[in-house]
Design a protein around this motif. Structure first.
Motif, PDB file in Angstrom:
ATOM      1  N   ASP A 193      39.465  33.907 -24.277  1.00 48.27           N
ATOM      2  CA  ASP A 193      39.496  33.688 -22.827  1.00 48.27           C
ATOM      3  C   ASP A 193      40.917  33.722 -22.283  1.00 48.27           C
ATOM      4  O   ASP A 193      41.169  34.290 -21.206  1.00 48.27           O
ATOM      5  N   ASN A 194      41.848  33.122 -22.994  1.00 44.12           N
ATOM      6  CA  ASN A 194      43.245  33.121 -22.541  1.00 44.12           C
ATOM      7  C   ASN A 194      43.851  34.515 -22.590  1.00 44.12           C
ATOM      8  O   ASN A 194      44.665  34.873 -21.726  1.00 44.12           O
ATOM      9  N   SER A 195      43.477  35.292 -23.590  1.00 46.31           N
ATOM     10  CA  SER A 195      43.991  36.656 -23.696  1.00 46.31           C
ATOM     11  C   SER A 195      43.476  37.519 -22.553  1.00 46.31           C
ATOM     12  O   SER A 195      44.231  38.275 -21.929  1.00 46.31           O
ATOM     13  N   ILE A 196      42.175  37.398 -22.270  1.00 46.98           N
ATOM     14  CA  ILE A 196      41.587  38.150 -21.159  1.00 46.98           C
ATOM     15  C   ILE A 196      42.205  37.713 -19.839  1.00 46.98           C
ATOM     16  O   ILE A 196      42.512  38.542 -18.967  1.00 46.98           O
ATOM     17  N   SER A 197      42.403  36.405 -19.699  1.00 48.59           N
ATOM     18  CA  SER A 197      43.014  35.880 -18.469  1.00 48.59           C
ATOM     19  C   SER A 197      44.421  36.422 -18.276  1.00 48.59           C
ATOM     20  O   SER A 197      44.823  36.771 -17.164  1.00 48.59           O
ATOM     21  N   GLU A 198      45.176  36.513 -19.388  1.00 55.08           N
ATOM     22  CA  GLU A 198      46.538  37.042 -19.296  1.00 55.08           C
ATOM     23  C   GLU A 198      46.528  38.511 -18.887  1.00 55.08           C
ATOM     24  O   GLU A 198      47.355  38.952 -18.087  1.00 55.08           O
ATOM     25  N   LEU A 199      45.593  39.273 -19.432  1.00 58.10           N
ATOM     26  CA  LEU A 199      45.489  40.684 -19.053  1.00 58.10           C
ATOM     27  C   LEU A 199      45.171  40.824 -17.565  1.00 58.10           C
ATOM     28  O   LEU A 199      45.726  41.686 -16.874  1.00 58.10           O
ATOM     29  N   LYS A 200      44.291  39.956 -17.080  1.00 55.72           N
ATOM     30  CA  LYS A 200      43.903  40.013 -15.673  1.00 55.72           C
ATOM     31  C   LYS A 200      45.039  39.601 -14.751  1.00 55.72           C
ATOM     32  O   LYS A 200      45.197  40.142 -13.653  1.00 55.72           O
ATOM     33  N   ASN A 201      45.832  38.624 -15.206  1.00 55.17           N
ATOM     34  CA  ASN A 201      46.882  38.060 -14.345  1.00 55.17           C
ATOM     35  C   ASN A 201      48.253  38.682 -14.545  1.00 55.17           C
ATOM     36  O   ASN A 201      49.204  38.316 -13.866  1.00 55.17           O
ATOM     37  N   ARG A 202      48.357  39.587 -15.522  1.00 50.91           N
ATOM     38  CA  ARG A 202      49.665  40.184 -15.815  1.00 50.91           C
ATOM     39  C   ARG A 202      50.236  40.905 -14.600  1.00 50.91           C
ATOM     40  O   ARG A 202      51.446  40.914 -14.385  1.00 50.91           O
ATOM     41  N   TYR A 203      49.378  41.520 -13.824  1.00 52.97           N
ATOM     42  CA  TYR A 203      49.828  42.218 -12.614  1.00 52.97           C
ATOM     43  C   TYR A 203      49.236  41.548 -11.374  1.00 52.97           C
ATOM     44  O   TYR A 203      48.865  42.210 -10.413  1.00 52.97           O
ATOM     45  N   ALA A 204      49.150  40.215 -11.433  1.00 52.72           N
ATOM     46  CA  ALA A 204      48.593  39.452 -10.310  1.00 52.72           C
ATOM     47  C   ALA A 204      49.429  39.697  -9.046  1.00 52.72           C
ATOM     48  O   ALA A 204      50.661  39.744  -9.089  1.00 52.72           O
ATOM     49  N   GLY A 205      48.742  39.874  -7.937  1.00 54.21           N
ATOM     50  CA  GLY A 205      49.433  40.112  -6.676  1.00 54.21           C
ATOM     51  C   GLY A 205      49.459  41.571  -6.285  1.00 54.21           C
ATOM     52  O   GLY A 205      49.634  41.903  -5.111  1.00 54.21           O
ATOM     53  N   SER A 206      49.273  42.462  -7.258  1.00 49.97           N
ATOM     54  CA  SER A 206      49.234  43.891  -6.947  1.00 49.97           C
ATOM     55  C   SER A 206      47.825  44.271  -6.510  1.00 49.97           C
ATOM     56  O   SER A 206      46.849  43.598  -6.835  1.00 49.97           O
ATOM     57  N   SER A 207      47.724  45.352  -5.762  1.00 45.72           N
ATOM     58  CA  SER A 207      46.430  45.771  -5.219  1.00 45.72           C
ATOM     59  C   SER A 207      45.444  46.164  -6.322  1.00 45.72           C
ATOM     60  O   SER A 207      44.253  45.867  -6.242  1.00 45.72           O
ATOM     61  N   LEU A 208      45.952  46.819  -7.369  1.00 42.80           N
ATOM     62  CA  LEU A 208      45.071  47.309  -8.429  1.00 42.80           C
ATOM     63  C   LEU A 208      44.839  46.281  -9.533  1.00 42.80           C
ATOM     64  O   LEU A 208      43.945  46.450 -10.351  1.00 42.80           O
ATOM     65  N   GLY A 209      45.673  45.257  -9.574  1.00 44.65           N
ATOM     66  CA  GLY A 209      45.471  44.167 -10.531  1.00 44.65           C
ATOM     67  C   GLY A 209      45.425  44.616 -11.975  1.00 44.65           C
ATOM     68  O   GLY A 209      46.312  45.316 -12.466  1.00 44.65           O
ATOM     69  N   ALA A 210      44.342  44.240 -12.682  1.00 41.84           N
ATOM     70  CA  ALA A 210      44.211  44.496 -14.120  1.00 41.84           C
ATOM     71  C   ALA A 210      44.160  45.976 -14.464  1.00 41.84           C
ATOM     72  O   ALA A 210      44.403  46.356 -15.617  1.00 41.84           O
ATOM     73  N   ILE A 211      43.859  46.822 -13.481  1.00 43.71           N
ATOM     74  CA  ILE A 211      43.803  48.269 -13.737  1.00 43.71           C
ATOM     75  C   ILE A 211      45.158  48.790 -14.201  1.00 43.71           C
ATOM     76  O   ILE A 211      45.244  49.799 -14.909  1.00 43.71           O
ATOM     77  N   TRP A 212      46.233  48.082 -13.833  1.00 40.49           N
ATOM     78  CA  TRP A 212      47.569  48.506 -14.266  1.00 40.49           C
ATOM     79  C   TRP A 212      47.731  48.439 -15.781  1.00 40.49           C
ATOM     80  O   TRP A 212      48.614  49.084 -16.340  1.00 40.49           O
ATOM     81  N   ASN A 213      46.888  47.658 -16.459  1.00 37.16           N
ATOM     82  CA  ASN A 213      46.935  47.624 -17.924  1.00 37.16           C
ATOM     83  C   ASN A 213      46.576  48.978 -18.517  1.00 37.16           C
ATOM     84  O   ASN A 213      46.950  49.283 -19.653  1.00 37.16           O
ATOM     85  N   VAL A 214      45.858  49.786 -17.736  1.00 38.14           N
ATOM     86  CA  VAL A 214      45.518  51.148 -18.145  1.00 38.14           C
ATOM     87  C   VAL A 214      46.500  52.147 -17.555  1.00 38.14           C
ATOM     88  O   VAL A 214      46.982  53.056 -18.242  1.00 38.14           O
ATOM     89  N   LEU A 215      46.816  51.979 -16.282  1.00 37.21           N
ATOM     90  CA  LEU A 215      47.685  52.939 -15.592  1.00 37.21           C
ATOM     91  C   LEU A 215      49.105  52.941 -16.145  1.00 37.21           C
ATOM     92  O   LEU A 215      49.725  54.003 -16.266  1.00 37.21           O
ATOM     93  N   GLN A 216      49.623  51.759 -16.465  1.00 41.30           N
ATOM     94  CA  GLN A 216      51.007  51.660 -16.935  1.00 41.30           C
ATOM     95  C   GLN A 216      51.246  52.484 -18.200  1.00 41.30           C
ATOM     96  O   GLN A 216      52.146  53.327 -18.239  1.00 41.30           O
ATOM     97  N   PRO A 217      50.469  52.272 -19.278  1.00 40.52           N
ATOM     98  CA  PRO A 217      50.674  53.105 -20.476  1.00 40.52           C
ATOM     99  C   PRO A 217      50.329  54.573 -20.245  1.00 40.52           C
ATOM    100  O   PRO A 217      50.963  55.458 -20.827  1.00 40.52           O
ATOM    101  N   LEU A 218      49.339  54.843 -19.374  1.00 43.82           N
ATOM    102  CA  LEU A 218      48.976  56.231 -19.095  1.00 43.82           C
ATOM    103  C   LEU A 218      50.134  56.963 -18.434  1.00 43.82           C
ATOM    104  O   LEU A 218      50.470  58.099 -18.826  1.00 43.82           O
ATOM    105  N   PHE A 219      50.763  56.337 -17.447  1.00 41.01           N
ATOM    106  CA  PHE A 219      51.919  56.956 -16.783  1.00 41.01           C
ATOM    107  C   PHE A 219      53.050  57.201 -17.779  1.00 41.01           C
ATOM    108  O   PHE A 219      53.709  58.243 -17.744  1.00 41.01           O
ATOM    109  N   GLN A 220      53.273  56.238 -18.655  1.00 41.91           N
ATOM    110  CA  GLN A 220      54.337  56.382 -19.646  1.00 41.91           C
ATOM    111  C   GLN A 220      54.082  57.579 -20.561  1.00 41.91           C
ATOM    112  O   GLN A 220      54.981  58.393 -20.818  1.00 41.91           O
TER     113      GLN A 220
END
Length: 260
Positions: free
Chosen positions: A13-40
Motif C-alpha cells: 500500500d505504501n509503495s502504491i501510494s508513493e507511486l501515486k503521490n510522486r507527481y502529486a499536484g501535476s495534472s497527469l499525476g501517476a501517469i508520469w510514472n509511465v511518461l517520464q521513462p518513455l520520454f527518456q
C-alpha cells in the motif's frame, strides 16, 4: 520472512501510494510514472540514432547504440535510486521507528518495491520501443527479469549496510550522490568496453555492476546468453550483499533506534 509476510499489505500500500503521490499536484499525476521513462527512452533513441548517429562495432542498425545505452542506463538509474534513497530510509522514517515496533527493513523493502515497479514499467516500455523500431527480440529476454531481480537484491543489500552506517555517520548519504556518478562511469553503460585499453578492461571486471550490465547487454543488444562466469558473479554478489546487509542491520539494530 514471517515479518515480511505479516507487513506485506503495509509495504504494498505504501509503495502504491508513493507511486501515486510522486507527481502529486501535476495534472497527469501517476501517469508520469509511465511518461517520464518513455520520454527518456525516446529522447535517447532519437538523439543517438538520428542526430548523433552512433553505432556499435559490427552492428549495422543505427539504433543499436541507443538500445545499448538504454539497456544499461535504465537498470542503473533504479540501482542508484535504491542505494541513495535506501541509505537515508531509517533517518527519514525515524518518527515511526521511535514510536512503533515495526521492523526497520520494512521501510527498505518499500523503497525497493517502489523502485522495482518503476524499473519494470520502464523496461516494458523499452521493449515496446525496440519492437517499434523493427528490432528483433529473442527468447533470452525471458531471463532479463531474473537478472534485474538479482540486481535489485544486490542494491538492497548495499542499501541496508549504508542505511545502518548512515545513522551514525550522516555524511554517507551526501557522499553517495557523488560516488554513484563515479561508479556509473566505471561501468560500461555509456561506452563500449571493447573500445577501452586492455588494462582498463581488466580493472572494470573488479566492478560488481559490470556483470549485471554486461549480461543485460548480451541479451538485449547482442541476443547472446550471458557467460557462466557472469551468472556466478551475479548470484554471488546478490547473496553476499543481502547476507551482509541483514547481518549489519541485526548487529546495529538496538543502537540505531537509540541514535535516531
Amino acid at each position: 520472512m514471517h515479518s515480511v509476510w505479516k507487513y506485506r499489505k503495509y509495504i504494498w500500500d505504501n509503495s502504491i501510494s508513493e507511486l501515486k503521490n510522486r507527481y502529486a499536484g501535476s495534472s497527469l499525476g501517476a501517469i508520469w510514472n509511465v511518461l517520464q521513462p518513455l520520454f527518456q527512452i525516446l529522447i535517447f533513441t532519437y538523439v543517438f540514432s538520428q542526430i548523433m548517429i552512433s553505432k556499435l562495432p559490427n552492428m549495422e542498425s543505427s539504433a543499436s547504440f541507443a538500445i545499448y545505452l538504454c539497456a544499461g542506463l535504465i537498470p542503473w538509474t533504479t540501482f542508484s535510486e535504491i542505494i541513495i534513497r535506501g541509505s537515508n530510509v531509517f533517518l527519514v522514517n525515524s518518527t515511526y521507528l521511535k514510536k512503533l515496533a515495526i521492523p526497520e527493513y520494512i521501510f527498505m523493502l518499500q523503497v525497493g518495491l517502489t523502485s522495482s515497479m518503476i524499473l519494470f514499467i520502464s523496461m516494458g516500455l523499452f521493449l515496446i520501443v525496440i519492437l517499434f523500431l523493427g528490432q528483433s527480440i529473442s527468447l533470452l529476454w525471458l531471463l532479463v527479469p531474473v537478472i534485474l531481480f538479482m540486481f535489485i537484491i544486490f542494491g538492497l543489500g548495499l542499501a541496508f549496510i549504508l542505511a545502518s552506517i548512515n545513522v551514525f555517520f550522516k555524511d554517507i548519504g551526501q557522499f553517495l550522490v557523488s560516488f554513484t556518478q563515479i561508479w556509473m562511469w566505471l561501468t560500461p553503460i555509456v561506452y563500449v568496453k571493447e573500445l577501452l585499453p586492455s588494462s582498463f578492461i581488466r580493472i572494470i571486471k573488479y566492478n560488481p555492476l559490470y556483470y549485471y550490465i554486461d549480461s543485460l547487454h548480451q541479451i538485449i543488444v547482442f541476443a547472446k546468453f550471458p557467460s557462466f562466469s557472469n551468472w556466478l558473479y551475479m548470484c554471488t554478489f546478490a547473496i553476499v550483499s543481502s547476507i551482509l546487509g541483514v547481518t549489519v542491520l541485526k548487529t546495529l539494530r538496538s543502537e540505531i533506534r537509540d541514535v535516531i
